[in-house]
Design a protein around this motif. Structure first.
Motif, PDB file in Angstrom:
ATOM      1  N   HIS A 136       0.925  -1.181   0.074  1.00 17.96           N
ATOM      2  CA  HIS A 136       0.024  -0.045   0.024  1.00 17.96           C
ATOM      3  C   HIS A 136       0.900   1.202  -0.265  1.00 17.96           C
ATOM      4  CE1 HIS A 136      -3.309  -2.633   0.610  1.00 17.96           C
ATOM      5  NE2 HIS A 136      -2.896  -2.946   1.952  1.00 17.96           N
TER       6      HIS A 136
ATOM      7  N   HIS B  65      -3.192   1.653   8.732  1.00 14.26           N
ATOM      8  CA  HIS B  65      -2.774   1.832  10.209  1.00 14.26           C
ATOM      9  C   HIS B  65      -1.887   2.973  10.586  1.00 14.26           C
ATOM     10  CE1 HIS B  65      -4.278  -1.995   9.476  1.00 14.26           C
ATOM     11  NE2 HIS B  65      -3.315  -2.657   9.614  1.00 14.26           N
TER      12      HIS B  65
ATOM     13  N   ASN C 207     -10.088   0.916   5.524  1.00 17.47           N
ATOM     14  CA  ASN C 207      -8.936   1.487   6.271  1.00 17.47           C
ATOM     15  C   ASN C 207      -8.052   2.179   5.492  1.00 17.47           C
ATOM     16  OD1 ASN C 207      -8.203  -0.992   5.574  1.00 17.47           O
ATOM     17  ND2 ASN C 207      -6.625  -1.017   7.542  1.00 17.47           N
ATOM     18  N   LEU C 208      -7.991   1.603   4.192  1.00 16.30           N
ATOM     19  CA  LEU C 208      -6.976   2.218   3.287  1.00 16.30           C
ATOM     20  C   LEU C 208      -7.649   3.042   2.156  1.00 16.30           C
ATOM     21  CD1 LEU C 208      -4.807  -0.859   3.697  1.00 16.30           C
ATOM     22  CD2 LEU C 208      -3.803   1.552   3.408  1.00 16.30           C
TER      23      LEU C 208
ATOM     24  N   GLU D  95      -6.218   6.369   6.232  1.00 19.16           N
ATOM     25  CA  GLU D  95      -4.901   6.280   5.777  1.00 19.16           C
ATOM     26  C   GLU D  95      -4.292   5.199   6.236  1.00 19.16           C
ATOM     27  OE1 GLU D  95      -2.959  10.176   6.717  1.00 19.16           O
ATOM     28  OE2 GLU D  95      -4.966  10.839   7.148  1.00 19.16           O
TER      29      GLU D  95
ATOM     30  N   THR E 224       1.663   4.386   1.266  1.00 14.90           N
ATOM     31  CA  THR E 224       1.493   5.401   2.434  1.00 14.90           C
ATOM     32  C   THR E 224       2.567   5.804   2.550  1.00 14.90           C
ATOM     33  OG1 THR E 224       1.747   3.527   3.631  1.00 14.90           O
ATOM     34  CG2 THR E 224      -0.640   3.506   3.072  1.00 14.90           C
TER      35      THR E 224
ATOM     36  N   PHE F   6       7.002  -2.621   9.579  1.00 12.36           N
ATOM     37  CA  PHE F   6       8.062  -2.597   8.485  1.00 12.36           C
ATOM     38  C   PHE F   6       9.502  -2.888   8.936  1.00 12.36           C
ATOM     39  CE2 PHE F   6       4.938   0.172   5.635  1.00 12.36           C
ATOM     40  CZ  PHE F   6       4.502  -0.984   5.276  1.00 12.36           C
TER      41      PHE F   6
ATOM     42  N   GLU G 152       3.854   5.663   5.585  1.00 12.59           N
ATOM     43  CA  GLU G 152       4.701   4.593   6.240  1.00 12.59           C
ATOM     44  C   GLU G 152       5.563   3.779   5.115  1.00 12.59           C
ATOM     45  OE1 GLU G 152       1.210   4.899   6.619  1.00 12.59           O
ATOM     46  OE2 GLU G 152       1.671   6.192   8.492  1.00 12.59           O
ATOM     47  N   THR G 153       5.080   3.255   4.336  1.00 12.05           N
ATOM     48  CA  THR G 153       5.819   2.700   3.160  1.00 12.05           C
ATOM     49  C   THR G 153       6.652   3.460   2.532  1.00 12.05           C
ATOM     50  OG1 THR G 153       3.548   1.453   2.652  1.00 12.05           O
ATOM     51  CG2 THR G 153       5.246   1.466   1.008  1.00 12.05           C
TER      52      THR G 153
HETATM   53  N1  ADE Z   1      -1.464  -1.818   5.796  1.00  9.40           N
HETATM   54  C1  ADE Z   1      -2.277  -1.198   6.536  1.00  9.40           C
HETATM   55  N2  ADE Z   1      -1.989  -0.015   6.949  1.00  9.40           N
HETATM   56  C2  ADE Z   1      -0.917   0.234   6.323  1.00  9.40           C
HETATM   57  C3  ADE Z   1       0.105   1.589   6.043  1.00  9.40           C
HETATM   58  N3  ADE Z   1      -0.183   2.544   6.811  1.00  9.40           N
HETATM   59  N4  ADE Z   1       0.979   1.418   5.169  1.00  9.40           N
HETATM   60  C4  ADE Z   1       1.108   0.472   4.704  1.00  9.40           C
HETATM   61  N5  ADE Z   1       0.642  -0.911   4.682  1.00  9.40           N
HETATM   62  C5  ADE Z   1      -0.483  -0.840   5.432  1.00  9.40           C
END
Ligand code: ADE
Length: 415
Positions: A51, A344, A337-338, A342, A53, A353, A55-56
């Motif tokens: 995903h 998690h 949720n995605l 946004e 995001t 990660f 965080e990614t």
């Molecule tokens: N899967 C669930 N939430 C996520 C996030 N914030 N970033 C990447 N993968 C996810």
């Protein structure tokens, strides 16, 4: 290369949001600092189907610091944050093939664009990269990682049938992943997505949770915390019993269908909510999915049943059933949720990660010894991540005294 420098303003917004998430990813930051010195991923071409995001983006930054060449595509057509994709291309100079709302054809075209780089490590969320590689390739990567429950189930099925062609580390099965990301991450972000999509008050509603795995447990806990009356639907007797003793009502979906105000699927299976259930629902019932694929709600059956459909809010479609009752489907049945929120929060993705980055390093070092199987994250890595996370929160824990250690190692209990 088939990507372009995205809109500068969008990339700026993405960069700031990535910086915001980074503040809550202290474990990943520590790994990135070490990677920048040691370059353990030098020579690695890594394809990441995740995903897209904030965080990614921080994971990608860590992998690049480790010396990897990284290529990114989306793991869901609706989960991409376009500002993050823009920042990945502009600031991190990472080829990123992902657009929020892309159709299925584009989604797979993007997977193939990433695979054109001939990766030697894959990083999957749902096993779509692995699946396309197995259909189309003759030469396989050295190893891969898998982020999510659904992907691990697919990969174990491949191993069982003897068709898995390269080793995969099941990041999902690490304790520092599923106990936190699946439970607290899905718990909060699913309610966040439903609330953003509907702006409904949850207090006093009957919320039906289909599936009481770690994700279902988290969503039940948070829905209950918001004042919902939670009903759990299960097929597994142990989980049904667990839900009962956690204080929830447990019943078959056919009975829950009549009383639910909001239905949330998190089972990993197909057609959990079907025609016979839609036909029993109350006027105004809301249906959402937080499982990996958009197969848990039988959307073709809902489409067939309905006289009329309209998009009433950005992530809510109104279906009018025979007799005039309305049912609302959120986020086209994709991960709510995605799609509408946004994903998690960074605090849990930090641990998920960290497992991804350290598993990529492990594969790089040890691929020669790995068989074509699904592996656990080594326990030492899992426990180290927990320790680092505790430390980042300023939390200390005790250690066993030599006497306690000796007692636990002996079989002469009670003496
Ligand atoms: N899967 C669930 N939430 C996520 C996030 N914030 N970033 C990447 N993968 C996810």
């Amino acid at each position: 290369m088939n990507y372009d420098i995205r809109d500068i303003k969008l990339a700026k917004k993405g960069a700031l949001r990535i910086e915001w998430a980074r503040q809550d990813m202290p474990v990943l930051r520590l790994i990135e600092e070490r990677f920048a010195k040691e370059k353990p991923l030098k020579g690695v071409r890594l394809a990441a189907c995740l995903h897209v995001t904030t965080e990614t983006a921080n994971l990608v930054s860590c992998l690049k610091a480790g010396g990897a060449e990284v290529y990114v595509c989306a793991s869901n057509p609706l989960s991409t944050q376009d500002d993050v994709a823009a920042a990945l291309v502009k600031d991190l100079k990472v080829p990123c093939f992902a657009i929020k709302g892309e159709d299925n054809k584009t989604y797979y075209k993007h997977i193939k664009s990433v695979l054109a780089a001939k990766p030697n490590i894959t990083m999957d969320d749902g096993a779509d990269l692995v699946s396309v590689i197995h259909k189309e390739n003759k030469i396989f990567p050295l190893g891969g990682t898998e982020e999510t429950t659904t992907g691990v189930i697919r990969l174990r099925a491949m191993q069982k049938e003897g068709v898995l062609k390269y080793p995969i580390i099941a990041v999902n099965d690490a304790q520092t992943k599923h106990l936190f990301d699946n439970r607290y991450g899905t718990g909060q972000s699913t309610l966040d997505g439903i609330i953003r999509a509907t702006n409904r008050l949850i207090a006093g509603l009957n919320v039906v949770i289909c599936g009481y795995g770690w994700c279902g447990k988290g969503v039940a806990m948070r829905a209950s915390g918001l004042g919902a009356k939670v009903i759990v639907v299960e097929v597994d007797p142990l989980r049904g019993l667990e839900a009962n003793m956690d204080g929830y009502q447990v019943m078959p979906i056919i009975d829950a269908a009549k009383i639910g105000d909001i239905f949330i699927t998190l089972t990993g299976d197909i057609n959990v909510i079907r025609k016979e259930h839609f036909l029993r629902m109350k006027d105004g019932a809301i249906v959402a999915n937080s499982g990996h694929f958009n197969v848990e709600i039988d959307i073709p059956a809902l489409e067939k049943l309905s006289r009329k459909k309209k998009r009433i809010r950005e992530f809510a479609d109104e279906y009018i059933l025979p007799g005039g009752r309305k049912v609302y489907l959120l986020g086209e049945g994709r991960l709510i949720n995605l799609a509408a929120a946004e994903g998690h929060p960074a605090q849990v993705m930090d641990m998920s990660f960290a497992n991804q980055a350290l598993s990529a390093e492990y594969i790089t070092k040890h691929h020669n010894k790995l068989k074509k199987e699904v592996y656990k994250v080594p326990e030492a890595i899992d426990r180290n991540i927990a320790m680092l996370k505790l430390r980042s929160k300023g939390i200390k824990i005790d250690t066993l005294t030599p006497e306690q250690r000796k007692y636990l190692a002996s079989w002469e209990m009670g003496t």
